[in-house]
Design a protein around this motif. Sequence first.
Motif, short mmCIF file in Angstrom:
data_model
loop_
_atom_site.label_atom_id
_atom_site.label_comp_id
_atom_site.label_asym_id
_atom_site.label_seq_id
_atom_site.Cartn_x
_atom_site.Cartn_y
_atom_site.Cartn_z
N PHE A 148 45.91 24.85 25.95
CA PHE A 148 44.92 25.92 25.76
C PHE A 148 44.30 26.20 27.13
O PHE A 148 43.59 25.34 27.67
CB PHE A 148 43.83 25.47 24.78
N LEU A 149 44.61 27.36 27.70
CA LEU A 149 44.09 27.71 29.03
C LEU A 149 43.18 28.92 28.92
O LEU A 149 43.53 29.90 28.24
CB LEU A 149 45.23 28.03 30.00
N ILE A 150 42.06 28.85 29.61
CA ILE A 150 41.15 29.99 29.71
C ILE A 150 40.83 30.15 31.20
O ILE A 150 40.46 29.17 31.86
CB ILE A 150 39.83 29.75 28.93
N ALA A 151 41.02 31.36 31.72
CA ALA A 151 40.68 31.62 33.13
C ALA A 151 39.78 32.83 33.19
O ALA A 151 39.88 33.73 32.33
CB ALA A 151 41.95 31.87 33.95
N ASP A 152 38.91 32.87 34.18
CA ASP A 152 38.13 34.09 34.35
C ASP A 152 39.08 35.24 34.69
O ASP A 152 40.07 35.06 35.40
CB ASP A 152 37.08 33.91 35.46
N SER A 153 38.78 36.42 34.19
CA SER A 153 39.65 37.59 34.39
C SER A 153 39.18 38.39 35.60
O SER A 153 38.09 38.13 36.14
CB SER A 153 39.63 38.48 33.14
N PRO A 154 39.96 39.39 36.00
CA PRO A 154 39.51 40.25 37.11
C PRO A 154 38.34 41.15 36.73
O PRO A 154 37.80 41.84 37.58
CB PRO A 154 40.75 41.11 37.40
N TYR A 155 37.93 41.12 35.43
CA TYR A 155 36.90 42.05 34.97
C TYR A 155 35.54 41.39 34.78
O TYR A 155 34.68 41.92 34.09
CB TYR A 155 37.35 42.70 33.65
N THR A 156 35.35 40.21 35.34
CA THR A 156 34.06 39.53 35.20
C THR A 156 33.60 39.05 36.57
O THR A 156 34.34 39.15 37.55
CB THR A 156 34.20 38.35 34.20
N GLY A 157 32.40 38.52 36.65
CA GLY A 157 31.95 37.91 37.91
C GLY A 157 31.77 38.95 39.01
O GLY A 157 32.03 40.15 38.82
N PRO A 158 31.37 38.48 40.18
CA PRO A 158 31.11 39.41 41.28
C PRO A 158 32.37 40.14 41.75
O PRO A 158 32.29 41.21 42.35
CB PRO A 158 30.55 38.51 42.39
N TRP A 159 33.56 39.57 41.45
CA TRP A 159 34.82 40.20 41.88
C TRP A 159 35.23 41.37 40.98
O TRP A 159 36.20 42.05 41.27
CB TRP A 159 35.94 39.17 41.96
N ALA A 160 34.50 41.60 39.87
CA ALA A 160 34.85 42.71 38.97
C ALA A 160 34.80 44.04 39.73
O ALA A 160 35.52 44.99 39.38
CB ALA A 160 33.90 42.75 37.78
N ALA A 161 34.00 44.09 40.78
CA ALA A 161 33.92 45.31 41.58
C ALA A 161 35.28 45.66 42.20
O ALA A 161 35.52 46.80 42.59
CB ALA A 161 32.87 45.14 42.68
N GLN A 162 36.18 44.66 42.28
CA GLN A 162 37.51 44.87 42.88
C GLN A 162 38.59 45.05 41.81
O GLN A 162 39.78 44.91 42.10
CB GLN A 162 37.89 43.67 43.74
N SER A 163 38.20 45.34 40.56
CA SER A 163 39.22 45.36 39.50
C SER A 163 40.23 46.48 39.69
O SER A 163 41.40 46.34 39.30
CB SER A 163 38.56 45.43 38.12
#
Length: 245
Positions: A148-163
């Motif tokens: 069972f793997l869960i990773a933060d996506s490109p659409y969350t956190g401060p990096w979401a600005a780079q989605s």
Amino acid sequence: MRNNKTDKLLPASPVKGLIPTLNNTGWMTESLDEVSQSFVAYAGSISTEVLDIGCAYGIATLAALDQGARVCASDMEPKHLDILCQRIPADARSRFRCVAGALPRIDFPKQCFGAIVASRVLHFLNGNDVEASVRKMHDWLTPGGRLFLIADSPYTGPWAAQSADYEQRKAAGEDWPAYFNNYADFLSPGTDASKHPTFINPMDPDILKRVCESSGFKTLEARFLSSATKWGTGRDHAGIVAEKI
Ligand SMILES: C[S@@+](CC[C@H](N)C(=O)[O-])C[C@H]1O[C@@H](n2cnc3c(N)ncnc32)[C@H](O)[C@@H]1O
């Protein structure tokens, strides 16, 4: 999973629902996303020991113990494990152990776990280290064991600005289209960059599926997930449930 007595052991948090880590690796959530909930239910249904790697203060470990599971909790930060050990209910202590160590170097014997959860850990590793870690997890699982793997996506956190950048790189066929080695650039002015990682490698369900399947897993489910916080958007994390074949 809240327990007023042992919650007092956790560091104070300025954000409801999130507990800060002690090693600048973000936050532990106070409630479980849907893939972590599936891990907890599965862990409680088998007699083989399960592994919670990147456990922090034990959100998934405590829930799995509550379901009767035998749990090995692991984290790179020994101070997280010290706190978790104090949170284990007396009647679950014989079903609990913990091991300090960091992916991808940490090792366990082959075929020793019936299930493994790594929740919001792998995006702190670069692509080669993610692949090496998932290959090791395959070794550690019993045949038919579940990952069972869960990773933060490109659409969350401060990096979401780079989605949008991620979407372009994904369309161009990059293997790790949301790998950013300029984490400091995402921080608001005045933020101490030394209290954050230098790079981040958010993932989507296709990346998790590719990595798991190339390591010998069969995908049972791979999708975007909502975070378990009140800010969830429906695609804050990528999650996969995979079976060792
Ligand atoms: C964002 S927190 C997630 C905690 C919890 N699993 C959750 O889902 O809320 C990341 C945790 O993973 C641990 N961690 C980060 N990189 C790791 C690595 N390479 N090996 C093992 N643990 C790691 C950190 O110490 C921290 O406890």
